[in-house]
Design an enzyme around this catalytic site. Structure first.
Site, PDB file in Angstrom:
ATOM      1  N   GLU B 193       0.809  -1.228   0.000  1.00 16.50           N
ATOM      2  CA  GLU B 193       0.000   0.000   0.000  1.00 16.50           C
ATOM      3  C   GLU B 193       0.834   1.266   0.000  1.00 16.50           C
ATOM      4  O   GLU B 193       0.533   2.214  -0.721  1.00 16.50           O
ATOM      5  CB  GLU B 193      -0.950   0.015   1.205  1.00 16.50           C
ATOM      6  CG  GLU B 193      -2.099  -1.001   1.129  1.00 16.50           C
ATOM      7  CD  GLU B 193      -1.727  -2.376   1.635  1.00 16.50           C
ATOM      8  OE1 GLU B 193      -0.574  -2.553   2.102  1.00 16.50           O
ATOM      9  OE2 GLU B 193      -2.574  -3.290   1.573  1.00 16.50           O
ATOM     10  N   HIS B 262      -9.780  -4.632  11.434  1.00 15.44           N
ATOM     11  CA  HIS B 262     -10.454  -4.521  10.137  1.00 15.44           C
ATOM     12  C   HIS B 262     -11.767  -3.740  10.220  1.00 15.44           C
ATOM     13  O   HIS B 262     -12.591  -3.837   9.320  1.00 15.44           O
ATOM     14  CB  HIS B 262     -10.769  -5.914   9.574  1.00 15.44           C
ATOM     15  CG  HIS B 262      -9.601  -6.610   8.963  1.00 15.44           C
ATOM     16  ND1 HIS B 262      -8.536  -7.067   9.697  1.00 15.44           N
ATOM     17  CD2 HIS B 262      -9.325  -6.945   7.676  1.00 15.44           C
ATOM     18  CE1 HIS B 262      -7.669  -7.660   8.887  1.00 15.44           C
ATOM     19  NE2 HIS B 262      -8.113  -7.594   7.663  1.00 15.44           N
TER      20      HIS B 262
HETATM   21  C1  LIG Z   1      -1.970  -4.180   4.779  1.00 16.02           C
HETATM   22  C2  LIG Z   1      -2.981  -5.138   4.289  1.00 16.02           C
HETATM   23  N1  LIG Z   1      -3.332  -5.115   2.991  1.00 16.02           N
HETATM   24  C3  LIG Z   1      -4.263  -5.970   2.521  1.00 16.02           C
HETATM   25  C4  LIG Z   1      -4.861  -6.871   3.342  1.00 16.02           C
HETATM   26  C5  LIG Z   1      -5.911  -7.822   2.809  1.00 16.02           C
HETATM   27  N2  LIG Z   1      -5.343  -9.158   2.697  1.00 16.02           N
HETATM   28  C6  LIG Z   1      -5.490 -10.038   3.695  1.00 16.02           C
HETATM   29  S1  LIG Z   1      -4.691 -11.447   3.400  1.00 16.02           S
HETATM   30  C7  LIG Z   1      -4.120 -10.932   1.917  1.00 16.02           C
HETATM   31  C8  LIG Z   1      -3.278 -11.842   1.083  1.00 16.02           C
HETATM   32  C9  LIG Z   1      -1.986 -12.197   1.741  1.00 16.02           C
HETATM   33  O1  LIG Z   1      -1.340 -13.240   1.068  1.00 16.02           O
HETATM   34  P1  LIG Z   1      -0.039 -13.969   1.611  1.00 16.02           P
HETATM   35  O2  LIG Z   1       0.856 -12.987   2.280  1.00 16.02           O
HETATM   36  O3  LIG Z   1       0.530 -14.733   0.500  1.00 16.02           O
HETATM   37  O4  LIG Z   1      -0.553 -14.940   2.755  1.00 16.02           O
HETATM   38  P2  LIG Z   1      -1.559 -16.184   2.644  1.00 16.02           P
HETATM   39  O5  LIG Z   1      -2.935 -15.641   2.772  1.00 16.02           O
HETATM   40  O6  LIG Z   1      -1.313 -16.844   1.338  1.00 16.02           O
HETATM   41  O7  LIG Z   1      -1.254 -17.049   3.819  1.00 16.02           O
HETATM   42  C10 LIG Z   1      -4.594  -9.639   1.670  1.00 16.02           C
HETATM   43  C11 LIG Z   1      -4.322  -8.879   0.450  1.00 16.02           C
HETATM   44  C12 LIG Z   1      -4.486  -6.841   4.704  1.00 16.02           C
HETATM   45  N3  LIG Z   1      -5.055  -7.656   5.599  1.00 16.02           N
HETATM   46  N4  LIG Z   1      -3.537  -5.986   5.144  1.00 16.02           N
END
Ligand SMILES: Cc1ncc(C[n+]2csc(CCOP(=O)(O)OP(=O)(O)O)c2C)c(N)n1
Ligand SMILES: [Mg+2]
Lengths: 354, 459
Positions: B193, B262
């Protein structure tokens, strides 16, 4: 598809190799595959991974029943990562991760009842119902959360290592994050400081190939996450995260590096999430075949199970006993989480300051 | 003992879904964890798992059935050894049916169910030409159309954010944009972000017009430095040379059961910053007209949406180019006894309360701010001069909130007209708890608004 290739070749050659390694398992010498585990280690890895699997399946079912709300991110498929890491870590070492945290808590020895009751938002939950699936903590188990903001745990985990270094107490911080989180800027700010100050932190990147619906190659210029520390001089390894033996072996190396005061270490765990990102998932960004193939050919629990039967000659009955023991614990957790009362309304205003 | 399989919920805001596929047939043996069916909403798919061992005795809702309500009985599993033909006739209470004693997501109980309520009329007080045809649309569609229309008419407009392109938006707001405008103008970012906000601001400084989606505004905290230090202040610091025409948009505030990290309402935060415009619509028409205005505006606009409102349907004028003025409140309901000022999802509490108050003989005037900065103080003051009373409603925290600002403005500009102190109805002064009962308590409710109105009208 490095996971596929690696795990596949190990499977083919594992009986003979592991047999050889069994006789020499006190040696640190590496055979072609990862160092074999002892029978006890295999059994406990099997039980610990199965506990996570069954717990998560139950959580998924309870979500569908409306007992769990909000976001619920299941760890199914990735069990070998946290279980293998925990096999190599010592009491006092800390664990911190993101929102996909149920498995980490169980692997840290936290009470399944307390975890499940937090998922249902009840007073007996680990955060007394106030945190939910993504936000749980345990001082007793050195588990520092449970964080909903992608990437935040990386800085916090580096801070745990800072404290260890400050106190010179020999502890190591196991800081878990995803392939998606690995792109956040604060990760690299921390990599720099961790190496600069030689902080004892193992960065465990759980590369499950997707961040929500985004495949690694669509979000990452460098998809080899073990190299993400190169410009800071942090050593890194790619590890078959579906093979608990490989995880444990790499974890031992990384943790020793940290304990020796050499600074941080990166482990890219190549793993896979079977389920949707959260409970709601469009399931359109990958094929059903891909998921099916991973489940059938690389399942971390099935790999151990096969070795237990073929190499350690453990009977189906013995395994069934483990299964039903695990199931009992999970069912008891679910019962507790369903019948335990919600927090008292007065709890709304407690725990804001102390 | 047979087991009832109920239509599961994918999320606490889901009310119905489509039963797309059965993966088991009647008579098939089933183990716990087996996937027996697939269900689908406009947002997602989910697999229905068996909880216990048995035989799939009866399928009660055939594959391909749409709009199956959550918790409807969809199948019956007979326990092992049970007579399948008998099962289904008299299913006993079952593990699945034990569902949701306390956790029934009654969170936004005061919000009308989105399904097919009477669609509220949209009184645009002269903003729409007389006789314009009105069409029902969800806020989700209205926002998408606003972006699409502006992208069609201005090549400089592009959309950027996490999961906005291929995934079609985490909340499906950007649905179809990639297909129409291609990957040059609809851009998926990594989860970064701070970085991509800076990139978008930099592009805006050259005159491009980014529409930056934050998956939710909770994640914009990673980027808030660029929103405030880079976007809001550059025009001033450059002596008026360099503007920043950018829209930061996404869902703001609480959804349902997603916990403290959230669920924050950032209205007051951005409202504090000179150099920003802050918009927060409560209905589909305003969302469309104001988002189009925001994209055209030469200044940085923080556009705060609300996940719970996305699925709600409102009447939207069918016009080639429906643009609303930023900075103008709307009188959503006229009355003479008390002024209720709100915005975004707060309007659902305010309007419901006004209906209830009417039955008590209290006529509330309800003002929808629509824009939080600049605030249309004139409209508020004119109303308070008439009613002598003012109540504010918001989901955000009380201290230094939007209500605090309104209260100060009313005191400064209409003190002599007040017959009672201003009352602020807000979210409680606590991080959002996860537990269903506590979350409900943490949010404002219609009863609180009604009570406040009775208190200030001494009735
Ligand atoms: C700062 C932030 N941006 C966006 C999100 C929304 N979000 C939650 S999980 C996620 C994906 C994360 O993927 P990864 O790091 O690969 O972990 P995984 O879910 O595959 O375990 C996103 C975009 C968030 N929680 N926090
Ligand atoms: Mg991932």
């Amino acid at each position: 598809m490095a996971v596929a290739a690696k795990a596949g070749s190990q499977n083919k050659s594992s009986p003979g190799k592991a047999g050889a390694a069994r006789g020499a398992r006190s040696l640190t010498r590496r055979t072609n595959g990862p160092v074999a585990l002892s029978k006890d280690e295999e059994v406990s890895a099997y039980r610990d991974m199965l506990m996570i699997r069954r717990f998560e399946e139950k959580a998924g079912q309870m979500y569908g029943m409306g007992l769990i709300g909000g976001f619920c991110h299941l760890y199914i498929g990735q069990e070998a990562v946290v279980v293998g890491m925990q096999m190599a870590s010592a009491k006092g070492d800390q664990v911190i991760t993101g929102y996909r945290d149920h498995g980490h808590m169980l692997a840290c020895g936290m009470d399944p009842k307390g975890v499940m009751a937090e998922l249902t938002g009840r007073s007996g939950g680990l955060s007394r119902g106030k945190g939910g699936s993504m936000h749980m903590f345990s001082v007793e188990s050195n588990f520092y959360g449970g964080h909903g903001i992608v990437g935040a745990q990386v800085s916090l985990g580096t801070g745990l290592a800072f404290a260890n270094h400050y106190r010179n107490d020999g502890r190591v911080s196991m800081t878990y994050f995803g392939d998606g989180a690995a792109n956040q800027g604060q990760v690299y700010e921390c990599f720099n400081m961790a190496e600069l100050w030689k902080l004892p932190v193992v960065y465990v990147i759980e590369n499950n190939r997707y961040a929500m619906g985004t495949a690694v190659s669509r979000a990452s210029a460098q998809t080899d996450f073990s190299k993400r520390g190169v410009s800071f001089n942090i050593p890194g390894e790619q590890v078959d995260g579906m093979d608990v033996r490989a995880v444990k072996e790499a974890a031992e190396r990384a943790i020793q590096w940290c304990r020796d005061g050499k600074g941080p270490y990166i482990l890219e765990m190549q793993t896979y999430r079977y389920r949707g990102h959260s409970m709601s998932d469009p399931a359109k960004y990958r094929s059903k075949d891909e998921v099916q193939k991973m489940r059938e050919e690389h399942d971390p629990i099935e790999q151990v199970r096969r070795r237990l039967i073929e190499e350690w000659k453990i009977s189906e009955d013995e395994l069934k006993a483990v299964d039903s023991h695990v199931r009992e614990i999970v069912n008891a957790a679910a019962d507790f989480a369903t019948t335990n009362p919600e927090p008292d309304p007065s709890e709304l205003y407690t725990d804001i300051l102390r | 003992m047979s087991i009832e399989v109920l239509m599961p919920a994918l999320s606490p805001t889901m009310e119905k879904g489509n039963l797309s596929k059965w993966l088991k047939n009647e008579g098939d043996a089933i183990k716990p964890g087996d996937v027996i069916a697939e269900i689908e909403t406009d947002k997602a798919t989910m697999e229905v798992e068996a909880v216990d061992e048995g035989v799939l005795a009866k399928i009660l809702v055939p594959a391909g059935t749409n709009d199956v309500p959550v918790n409807q009985l969809i199948a019956i599993i007979a326990a092992e050894g049970e007579d399948v033909s008998k099962a289904g006739s008299a299913p006993t209470a079952a593990p699945v049916a034990v569902a949701a004693p306390a956790a029934a997501p009654a969170v936004h109980a005061s919000v009308p169910a989105t399904a097919h309520p009477d669609i509220p009329a949209y009184d645009a007080s002269g903003e729409i030409p007389h006789g314009t045809e009105m069409v029902p649309q969800t806020m989700r569609e209205a926002l998408r159309d606003a972006m699409a229309e502006e992208m069609r008419s201005n090549e400089s407009v592009f959309v950027m954010g996490e999961e906005v392109a291929e995934y079609q938006g985490a909340y499906k707001i950007t649905q179809g944009l990639l297909q129409e405008f291609g990957p040059r103008r609809v851009i998926d970012t990594p989860i970064t972000e701070h970085g991509f906000a800076g990139i978008a601001v930099g592009a805006a400084l050259t005159g491009l017009r980014p529409v930056l989606e934050f998956m939710t505004f909770n994640f914009a905290m990673q980027a808030i430095d660029h929103i405030i230090n880079s976007a809001a202040k550059t025009l001033y610091m450059s002596g008026g040379q360099m503007g920043c025409p950018i829209v930061f948009r996404g869902p703001n505030g609480a959804a349902a059961r997603v916990g403290a990290q959230h669920s924050q309402d950032y209205s007051a935060w951005y409202s504090n910053v000179p150099g920003l415009l802050v918009v927060s619509p409560s209905n589909a028409a305003d969302a469309k007209g104001l988002l189009k205005a925001a994209i055209r505006n030469p200044n940085p606009v923080v556009f705060l949406e609300n996940e719970i409102l996305y699925g709600q349907t409102g009447m939207v004028p069918k016009m080639d180019d429906f643009v609303l003025p930023i900075g103008k409140a709307r009188i959503a309901r006229t009355g003479k006894d008390v002024t209720i000022v709100s915005f975004s999802i707060g309007m659902t509490y305010a309007l419901k309360a006004a209906e209830e108050l009417a039955t008590l003989g209290i006529e509330a005037e309800v003002i929808d701010l629509r824009t939080i900065r600049p605030m249309d103080v004139d409209t508020i003051i004119a109303s308070v001069r008439k009613t002598g009373r003012c109540i504010t409603v918001e989901e955000g925290w009380p201290q230094s909130g939007i209500g605090s600002e309104i209260s100060a403005q009313v005191m400064e500009k209409a003190f002599d007209y007040l017959d009672a102190p201003v009352i602020r109805i807000t979210g409680k002064d606590v991080p959002m708890p996860y537990a269903a009962n506590l979350e409900k308590l943490a949010l404002p409710n219609v009863g609180e608004v009604v009570e406040a109105a009775r208190a200030v009208t001494y009735r």
